[in-house]
Motif scaffolding. Structure first.
Motif, short mmCIF file in Angstrom:
data_model
loop_
_atom_site.label_atom_id
_atom_site.label_comp_id
_atom_site.label_asym_id
_atom_site.label_seq_id
_atom_site.Cartn_x
_atom_site.Cartn_y
_atom_site.Cartn_z
N MET A 76 -90.49 -43.15 16.81
CA MET A 76 -89.96 -43.70 18.07
C MET A 76 -88.99 -42.70 18.69
O MET A 76 -88.14 -42.14 18.02
CB MET A 76 -89.23 -45.02 17.81
N THR A 77 -89.12 -42.47 19.98
CA THR A 77 -88.29 -41.51 20.68
C THR A 77 -86.90 -42.10 20.96
O THR A 77 -86.78 -43.22 21.48
CB THR A 77 -88.94 -41.11 22.02
N ASP A 78 -85.88 -41.36 20.59
CA ASP A 78 -84.51 -41.78 20.89
C ASP A 78 -84.20 -41.46 22.35
O ASP A 78 -84.45 -40.35 22.83
CB ASP A 78 -83.51 -41.05 19.99
N ARG A 79 -83.63 -42.44 23.06
CA ARG A 79 -83.34 -42.29 24.48
C ARG A 79 -81.84 -42.09 24.67
O ARG A 79 -81.03 -42.98 24.36
CB ARG A 79 -83.81 -43.52 25.24
N ILE A 80 -81.49 -40.93 25.16
CA ILE A 80 -80.09 -40.59 25.44
C ILE A 80 -79.92 -40.55 26.95
O ILE A 80 -80.61 -39.79 27.63
CB ILE A 80 -79.71 -39.23 24.83
N VAL A 81 -79.02 -41.35 27.47
CA VAL A 81 -78.74 -41.35 28.90
C VAL A 81 -77.31 -40.89 29.11
O VAL A 81 -76.37 -41.43 28.51
CB VAL A 81 -78.95 -42.75 29.52
N VAL A 82 -77.13 -39.89 29.96
CA VAL A 82 -75.81 -39.35 30.29
C VAL A 82 -75.52 -39.68 31.74
O VAL A 82 -76.30 -39.33 32.63
CB VAL A 82 -75.76 -37.82 30.07
N LEU A 83 -74.41 -40.35 31.98
CA LEU A 83 -74.02 -40.75 33.33
C LEU A 83 -72.96 -39.79 33.85
O LEU A 83 -71.84 -39.74 33.36
CB LEU A 83 -73.46 -42.18 33.31
N GLY A 84 -73.32 -39.01 34.86
CA GLY A 84 -72.39 -38.07 35.46
C GLY A 84 -72.69 -36.65 35.06
O GLY A 84 -72.83 -36.34 33.87
N ALA A 85 -72.79 -35.75 36.06
CA ALA A 85 -73.11 -34.35 35.80
C ALA A 85 -71.97 -33.44 36.24
O ALA A 85 -72.18 -32.41 36.88
CB ALA A 85 -74.40 -33.96 36.50
N GLY A 86 -70.73 -33.86 35.90
CA GLY A 86 -69.60 -32.97 36.08
C GLY A 86 -69.49 -32.04 34.88
O GLY A 86 -70.43 -31.84 34.12
N TYR A 87 -68.29 -31.47 34.70
CA TYR A 87 -68.08 -30.54 33.59
C TYR A 87 -68.40 -31.21 32.25
O TYR A 87 -69.04 -30.61 31.39
CB TYR A 87 -66.64 -30.04 33.59
N ALA A 88 -67.96 -32.45 32.06
CA ALA A 88 -68.15 -33.13 30.79
C ALA A 88 -69.60 -33.57 30.61
O ALA A 88 -70.23 -33.30 29.58
CB ALA A 88 -67.21 -34.34 30.68
N GLY A 89 -70.17 -34.27 31.60
CA GLY A 89 -71.49 -34.83 31.45
C GLY A 89 -72.59 -33.78 31.34
O GLY A 89 -73.49 -33.89 30.50
N LEU A 90 -72.51 -32.75 32.18
CA LEU A 90 -73.53 -31.70 32.12
C LEU A 90 -73.45 -30.96 30.79
O LEU A 90 -74.48 -30.67 30.16
CB LEU A 90 -73.37 -30.74 33.29
N GLY A 91 -72.24 -30.69 30.34
CA GLY A 91 -72.08 -30.03 29.04
C GLY A 91 -72.63 -30.86 27.90
O GLY A 91 -73.29 -30.35 27.00
N ALA A 92 -72.38 -32.18 27.94
CA ALA A 92 -72.86 -33.06 26.88
C ALA A 92 -74.39 -33.14 26.88
O ALA A 92 -75.03 -33.08 25.82
CB ALA A 92 -72.28 -34.46 27.06
N ALA A 93 -74.98 -33.29 28.05
CA ALA A 93 -76.44 -33.41 28.14
C ALA A 93 -77.12 -32.15 27.61
O ALA A 93 -78.07 -32.22 26.81
CB ALA A 93 -76.85 -33.67 29.58
N LYS A 94 -76.63 -30.99 28.05
CA LYS A 94 -77.28 -29.75 27.64
C LYS A 94 -77.06 -29.47 26.15
O LYS A 94 -77.96 -28.98 25.45
CB LYS A 94 -76.79 -28.59 28.50
N ARG A 95 -75.87 -29.79 25.66
CA ARG A 95 -75.60 -29.55 24.24
C ARG A 95 -76.45 -30.47 23.36
O ARG A 95 -77.02 -30.04 22.36
CB ARG A 95 -74.12 -29.77 23.96
N ALA A 96 -76.55 -31.76 23.75
CA ALA A 96 -77.36 -32.69 22.97
C ALA A 96 -78.82 -32.28 22.99
O ALA A 96 -79.51 -32.31 21.95
CB ALA A 96 -77.19 -34.11 23.50
N ALA A 97 -79.33 -31.90 24.17
CA ALA A 97 -80.73 -31.49 24.27
C ALA A 97 -81.00 -30.26 23.42
O ALA A 97 -82.05 -30.15 22.77
CB ALA A 97 -81.09 -31.22 25.73
N ARG A 98 -80.06 -29.35 23.41
CA ARG A 98 -80.23 -28.13 22.62
C ARG A 98 -80.24 -28.43 21.13
O ARG A 98 -81.06 -27.92 20.38
CB ARG A 98 -79.11 -27.16 22.97
#
Length: 371
Positions: A1-23
């Motif tokens: 089953m695919t884990d679904r990660i949703v990040v709300l907000g693409a500021g310094y914190a949100g964009l960094g979190a999304a890219k780090r988690a994806a990596r």
């Protein structure tokens, strides 16, 4: 089953979190979705430059996400339902389900703390607000900036530097640069005098009208254009969803940046109040970016069956630009209290510019954060 990660907000914190988690989760079958109200990354630390008429680099989120596998959804968040683990949006797909949610919706200008601010003041919390203010300043002869924090200081000095004929005033309810060392504040005031900025400290504003300010002591101060930089507020979405928040609406999180009431939710950036020995984290890029990277690591740990590691970050300095060729860099202790050590002048201005450019680089390449 695919884990679904949703990040709300693409500021310094949100964009960094999304890219780090994806990596970190690449090849693990996890799906990362980043939700943001606009399709551009905004260098919020440069909005005073935008308002002063300077051009900023165009940073489409699609370009910053290229090759990451992250799905971008451009929409505003209208609600969160932790019970069903869904997020409601004002545009397609209108609803997203999540297994892990990262809440990084940032902050906006506080418009209701003083009567008349919403109706009569300009603000600097978003790119649209900065552009609107810039259009106003293009034909203005005078501007009054209210707020003695970093936003107010940088706005007033940038306006004075960029438009030498503009009459600039800076009004603060407390000390300007409160929290800085005496040495740093002395340099601020030397810069104000050199630029011809009229300064009023310990002067609370009671009301704004169409033609000026009513001060708390009863005095009136005429003002053609008012810029409100005296406070920020966070969205009410976390509190409305039943997530634990402080009295300001900032999400309460533990040492791993997980909500203390809903462990499948992480809170980062301005919208979260991470515990640092009883003190909430400062609203700043310097806090948001490392929080985002730490949260990305913690999300990966959680989904890989490991205990999320504690977030570790510390304060090192505050950078304040005073136009393009002057500045103050206040070095701090890890708890954000000021040291007597400061950089000033062109050295500080060049240092801040390197940090600002390095932040954009970090948005492209969010590697591990090492405090």
């Amino acid at each position: 089953m695919t884990d679904r990660i949703v990040v709300l907000g693409a500021g310094y914190a949100g964009l960094g979190a999304a890219k780090r988690a994806a990596r970190r989760l690449r090849g693990c079958g996890a799906r990362v979705t980043l939700v943001n109200a606009a399709d551009r990354f905004v260098e919020r630390i440069r909005l005073h430059q935008l308002a002063a008429g300077q051009r900023l680099p165009d940073l489409p989120l699609a370009g910053l996400l290229d090759g990451t596998g992250i799905e971008l959804v451009v929409a505003r968040v209208t609600g969160i339902d932790p019970g069903s683990r869904t997020v409601r949006l004002d545009a397609p797909p209108y609803e997203l389900s999540y297994d892990v949610l990262v809440y990084a919706l940032g902050s906006a200008a506080e418009l209701d703390s003083v009567p008349g601010v919403r109706e009569h003041a300009y603000t600097l919390a978003t790119a649209d607000e900065a552009v609107r203010l810039g259009a106003r300043l293009a034909g203005a002869g005078e501007v009054t900036v209210i707020g003695g924090g970093l936003t107010g200081i940088e706005a007033a000095t940038e306006f004075a530097f960029t438009r030498p004929g503009l009459r600039v005033s800076l009004v603060s309810g407390g000390l300007i640069g409160e929290g800085l060392s005496a040495r740093a504040r002395r340099h601020l005031h030397r810069a104000f005098r050199r630029m011809g900025i009229a300064v009023r400290e310990r002067t609370p504003v009671a009301k704004l009208g169409p033609n000026g300010l009513l001060l708390a002591d009863g005095d009136e101060l005429p003002a053609e254009t008012v810029v409100w930089a005296a406070g920020f507020r966070v969205p009410g979405l976390a509190a409305a969803a039943g997530l634990a928040t402080d009295r300001h609406g900032r999400m309460l999180v533990d040492r791993s940046l997980r909500s203390v009431s809903h462990p499948e939710v992480f809170g980062i950036g301005d919208a979260a109040a991470a515990d640092r020995s009883g003190r909430a984290t400062r609203m700043a890029c310097q806090t948001g970016l490392p929080m985002g990277i730490c949260a990305g690591d913690a999300v990966a740990d959680l989904l890989c069956g490991r205990e999320p590691r504690r977030a570790r970050f510390r304060y090192v300095w505050q950078n304040i630009s005073l136009g393009r060729h002057d500045g103050v860099t206040q070095f701090t202790r890890p708890d954000d209290s000021p040291l007597d050590a400061v950089l000033t002048g062109r050295t500080s201005a060049a240092f801040k510019e390197r940090i600002a450019r390095g932040t954009v680089w970090a948005m492209r390449h969010p590697g591990p954060y090492r405090p």
